[in-house]
Design a protein around this motif. Structure first.
Motif, PDB file in Angstrom:
ATOM      1  N   LEU A 209      36.758  55.086  12.473  1.00 12.69           N
ATOM      2  CA  LEU A 209      35.594  54.703  11.672  1.00 12.69           C
ATOM      3  C   LEU A 209      35.705  53.244  11.218  1.00 12.69           C
ATOM      4  O   LEU A 209      34.757  52.470  11.340  1.00 12.69           O
ATOM      5  CB  LEU A 209      35.446  55.635  10.453  1.00 12.69           C
ATOM      6  CG  LEU A 209      34.321  55.276   9.485  1.00 12.69           C
ATOM      7  CD1 LEU A 209      32.960  55.310  10.174  1.00 12.69           C
ATOM      8  CD2 LEU A 209      34.328  56.209   8.273  1.00 12.69           C
TER       9      LEU A 209
ATOM     10  N   GLN B  41      33.145  50.239  12.173  1.00 18.44           N
ATOM     11  CA  GLN B  41      32.486  49.446  11.139  1.00 18.44           C
ATOM     12  C   GLN B  41      32.724  47.963  11.373  1.00 18.44           C
ATOM     13  O   GLN B  41      31.820  47.144  11.239  1.00 18.44           O
ATOM     14  CB  GLN B  41      33.014  49.855   9.755  1.00 18.44           C
ATOM     15  CG  GLN B  41      32.605  51.264   9.376  1.00 18.44           C
ATOM     16  CD  GLN B  41      33.124  51.734   8.023  1.00 18.44           C
ATOM     17  OE1 GLN B  41      32.615  52.716   7.497  1.00 18.44           O
ATOM     18  NE2 GLN B  41      34.123  51.088   7.462  1.00 18.44           N
TER      19      GLN B  41
ATOM     20  N   SER C 260      34.650  50.396   3.433  1.00 14.41           N
ATOM     21  CA  SER C 260      33.551  51.231   2.951  1.00 14.41           C
ATOM     22  C   SER C 260      33.451  50.951   1.454  1.00 14.41           C
ATOM     23  O   SER C 260      34.460  51.007   0.754  1.00 14.41           O
ATOM     24  CB  SER C 260      33.879  52.710   3.132  1.00 14.41           C
ATOM     25  OG  SER C 260      34.003  53.013   4.493  1.00 14.41           O
TER      26      SER C 260
ATOM     27  N   LYS D 171      32.534  52.687  -0.821  1.00  5.73           N
ATOM     28  CA  LYS D 171      32.957  53.803  -1.678  1.00  5.73           C
ATOM     29  C   LYS D 171      34.469  53.900  -1.830  1.00  5.73           C
ATOM     30  O   LYS D 171      34.945  54.569  -2.734  1.00  5.73           O
ATOM     31  CB  LYS D 171      32.357  55.116  -1.196  1.00  5.73           C
ATOM     32  CG  LYS D 171      33.076  55.804  -0.103  1.00  5.73           C
ATOM     33  CD  LYS D 171      32.557  57.221  -0.077  1.00  5.73           C
ATOM     34  CE  LYS D 171      33.351  58.066   0.854  1.00  5.73           C
ATOM     35  NZ  LYS D 171      32.801  59.398   0.960  1.00  5.73           N
ATOM     36  N   ASP D 172      35.210  53.222  -0.984  1.00  2.08           N
ATOM     37  CA  ASP D 172      36.668  53.217  -1.130  1.00  2.08           C
ATOM     38  C   ASP D 172      37.176  52.030  -1.943  1.00  2.08           C
ATOM     39  O   ASP D 172      38.379  51.884  -2.145  1.00  2.08           O
ATOM     40  CB  ASP D 172      37.337  53.201   0.256  1.00  2.08           C
ATOM     41  CG  ASP D 172      37.048  54.469   1.050  1.00  2.08           C
ATOM     42  OD1 ASP D 172      36.883  55.524   0.418  1.00  2.08           O
ATOM     43  OD2 ASP D 172      36.982  54.401   2.288  1.00  2.08           O
TER      44      ASP D 172
ATOM     45  N   ARG E 157      32.439  66.419  -4.593  1.00  2.00           N
ATOM     46  CA  ARG E 157      31.701  67.406  -3.795  1.00  2.00           C
ATOM     47  C   ARG E 157      31.981  68.814  -4.290  1.00  2.00           C
ATOM     48  O   ARG E 157      31.064  69.634  -4.386  1.00  2.00           O
ATOM     49  CB  ARG E 157      32.067  67.267  -2.316  1.00  2.00           C
ATOM     50  CG  ARG E 157      31.523  65.977  -1.713  1.00  2.00           C
ATOM     51  CD  ARG E 157      31.909  65.789  -0.258  1.00  2.00           C
ATOM     52  NE  ARG E 157      31.436  64.501   0.239  1.00  2.00           N
ATOM     53  CZ  ARG E 157      32.127  63.698   1.045  1.00  2.00           C
ATOM     54  NH1 ARG E 157      33.329  64.039   1.447  1.00  2.00           N
ATOM     55  NH2 ARG E 157      31.618  62.553   1.435  1.00  2.00           N
TER      56      ARG E 157
ATOM     57  N   ALA F  67      27.189  58.881   6.377  1.00  2.00           N
ATOM     58  CA  ALA F  67      27.391  57.496   6.811  1.00  2.00           C
ATOM     59  C   ALA F  67      28.473  57.392   7.880  1.00  2.00           C
ATOM     60  O   ALA F  67      28.298  56.712   8.893  1.00  2.00           O
ATOM     61  CB  ALA F  67      27.754  56.620   5.618  1.00  2.00           C
ATOM     62  N   GLY F  68      29.589  58.081   7.635  1.00  3.81           N
ATOM     63  CA  GLY F  68      30.686  58.017   8.592  1.00  3.81           C
ATOM     64  C   GLY F  68      30.258  58.585   9.939  1.00  3.81           C
ATOM     65  O   GLY F  68      30.541  58.018  10.992  1.00  3.81           O
TER      66      GLY F  68
ATOM     67  N   ARG G 123      27.850  56.200  11.692  1.00  5.18           N
ATOM     68  CA  ARG G 123      28.511  55.022  12.274  1.00  5.18           C
ATOM     69  C   ARG G 123      29.338  55.371  13.492  1.00  5.18           C
ATOM     70  O   ARG G 123      29.549  54.536  14.371  1.00  5.18           O
ATOM     71  CB  ARG G 123      29.394  54.354  11.226  1.00  5.18           C
ATOM     72  CG  ARG G 123      28.587  53.697  10.146  1.00  5.18           C
ATOM     73  CD  ARG G 123      29.230  52.426   9.668  1.00  5.18           C
ATOM     74  NE  ARG G 123      28.447  51.889   8.578  1.00  5.18           N
ATOM     75  CZ  ARG G 123      28.593  52.283   7.320  1.00  5.18           C
ATOM     76  NH1 ARG G 123      29.514  53.167   7.004  1.00  5.18           N
ATOM     77  NH2 ARG G 123      27.832  51.774   6.389  1.00  5.18           N
TER      78      ARG G 123
HETATM   79  N1  LIG Z   1      36.692  59.010   1.670  1.00  2.86           N
HETATM   80  C1  LIG Z   1      36.736  58.732   3.080  1.00  2.86           C
HETATM   81  C2  LIG Z   1      35.547  57.947   3.538  1.00  2.86           C
HETATM   82  N2  LIG Z   1      35.367  56.666   3.181  1.00  2.86           N
HETATM   83  C3  LIG Z   1      34.208  56.219   3.741  1.00  2.86           C
HETATM   84  C4  LIG Z   1      33.667  57.251   4.467  1.00  2.86           C
HETATM   85  C5  LIG Z   1      32.417  57.117   5.223  1.00  2.86           C
HETATM   86  C6  LIG Z   1      31.210  57.030   4.371  1.00  2.86           C
HETATM   87  C7  LIG Z   1      30.875  55.689   3.792  1.00  2.86           C
HETATM   88  O1  LIG Z   1      31.041  54.649   4.451  1.00  2.86           O
HETATM   89  O2  LIG Z   1      30.403  55.651   2.670  1.00  2.86           O
HETATM   90  C8  LIG Z   1      34.504  58.375   4.357  1.00  2.86           C
HETATM   91  C9  LIG Z   1      34.354  59.687   4.991  1.00  2.86           C
HETATM   92  C10 LIG Z   1      33.823  60.807   4.134  1.00  2.86           C
HETATM   93  O3  LIG Z   1      33.834  60.754   2.901  1.00  2.86           O
HETATM   94  O4  LIG Z   1      33.385  61.824   4.705  1.00  2.86           O
END
Ligand SMILES: NCc1[nH]cc(CCC(=O)O)c1CC(=O)O
Length: 311
Positions: A13, A17, A79, A81-82, A130, A170-171, A174
């Protein structure tokens, strides 16, 4: 001609990206060469261990920042979110890219929809955000921890005892795997996405004017406003990606940002959720945080952090 080196984690991934970022940069037709350097982070080496045990938030980001400081790389592709709420000194997010689908994707064997899953069905997720929202919606489900990259989790759904899993759309998008694989997309009223989900953050040294100018072309100002509100909330509640926090903002026609912010207990028994709207994204984020903190968000998050530390 300067060669600009983009660094990223070595997952498929992360590579996809980064390749996408390079293709966008090439469209600008500027006199640069682009190269990718894969960085194996501590977090990648210990994916099977609970991340919180070995340093928690920002684990992946720190080593990539070190490579930037050492000038091994010039741009780090993350990402959003990370990304931890605050960056280390000397670095900045030169661009927040356009955002692909921010929703979570529900993927079930035989495509049984969430509403129709029988009681006790096993749903795999590795995110407390989640699990909190899933159990608030369907307390009768059996949520099980599932780890690994996207490919691993999809394989475990097929091969192990899971009825469904939840992944970021998103993942999948991509990787080019959206479509038929997904049983349904969870709307924010069921599952507020992670802060920044779906957007990429392009980080660089804050004194590298050339790269900052380059990255400005890839910045999506509407997405930046939305993600700024979400991250201001995250920072104000002192959350990272390991705790049950969600934040999702939209940009309204009048230019205001509307943010729905969520903190929940991992078992879904307590869900704190508020929506705020305003012209200043940072302020909207802080206001939402303030509302949730008043309702006990800090106590919930402290309890989760203590439990993670004791694992
Ligand atoms: N925590 C892992 C992670 N970090 C970014 C993505 C992809 C989604 C994104 O880019 O926001 C994912 C996979 C997931 O959570 O399923």
């Amino acid at each position: 001609m300067r060669t600009i080196v983009l660094g990223t984690r070595k997952s498929n991934l992360a590579m996809k990206q980064t390749e996408w970022v390079i293709s966008e940069l090439k469209k600008l037709d500027l006199p640069y060469n682009y190269e990718i350097k894969k960085i194996v982070t501590k977090g990648d080496k210990i994916l099977d261990v609970t991340l919180s045990k070995v340093g928690g938030k920002g684990l992946f980001v720190k080593e990539i920042e070190q490579a930037m400081e050492d000038k091994e790389i010039d741009i780090a592709v993350h990402s959003m979110k990370d990304m931890p709420g605050e960056l280390q000194d000397g670095f900045t997010i030169g661009a927040i890219t356009n955002r692909v689908d921010p929703r979570d994707a529900f993927i079930a064997n035989d495509h049984i929809r969430l509403e129709d899953l029988p009681e006790g069905s096993v749903v795999g997720t590795s995110s407390l955000r989640r699990s909190a929202q899933l159990l608030a919606h369907r307390p009768d489900l059996n949520v099980q921890w599932i780890r690994g990259n996207i490919e691993t989790r999809l394989r475990k759904l097929r091969e192990e005892n899971f009825d469904a899993i939840i992944l970021a759309s998103a993942g999948l998008e991509r990787m080019g795997w959206g479509g038929d694989l997904v049983t349904e997309y969870l709307e924010p009223d069921v599952c507020i996405p992670a802060v920044g989900q779906g957007a990429l953050g392009l980080e660089c040294r804050n004194d590298d004017k050339e790269v900052l100018d380059l990255l400005a072309h890839l910045n999506d100002e509407a997405v930046r406003k939305r993600v700024t509100a979400e991250r201001a909330f995250l920072q104000a509640v002192e959350g990272g990606c390991q705790v049950p926090i969600g934040g999702y903002a939209t940009l309204e026609e009048d230019g205001e940002v509307e943010l729905t912010a969520l903190v929940g207990s991992p078992d879904g028994k307590v869900i704190l959720k508020e929506t705020r709207r305003g012209a200043d994204p940072e302020q909207v984020g802080r206001d939402a945080a303030h509302l949730l903190l008043e309702q006990g968000a800090k106590e919930i998050l402290d309890k989760v952090k203590r439990e993670l530390d004791n694992q």
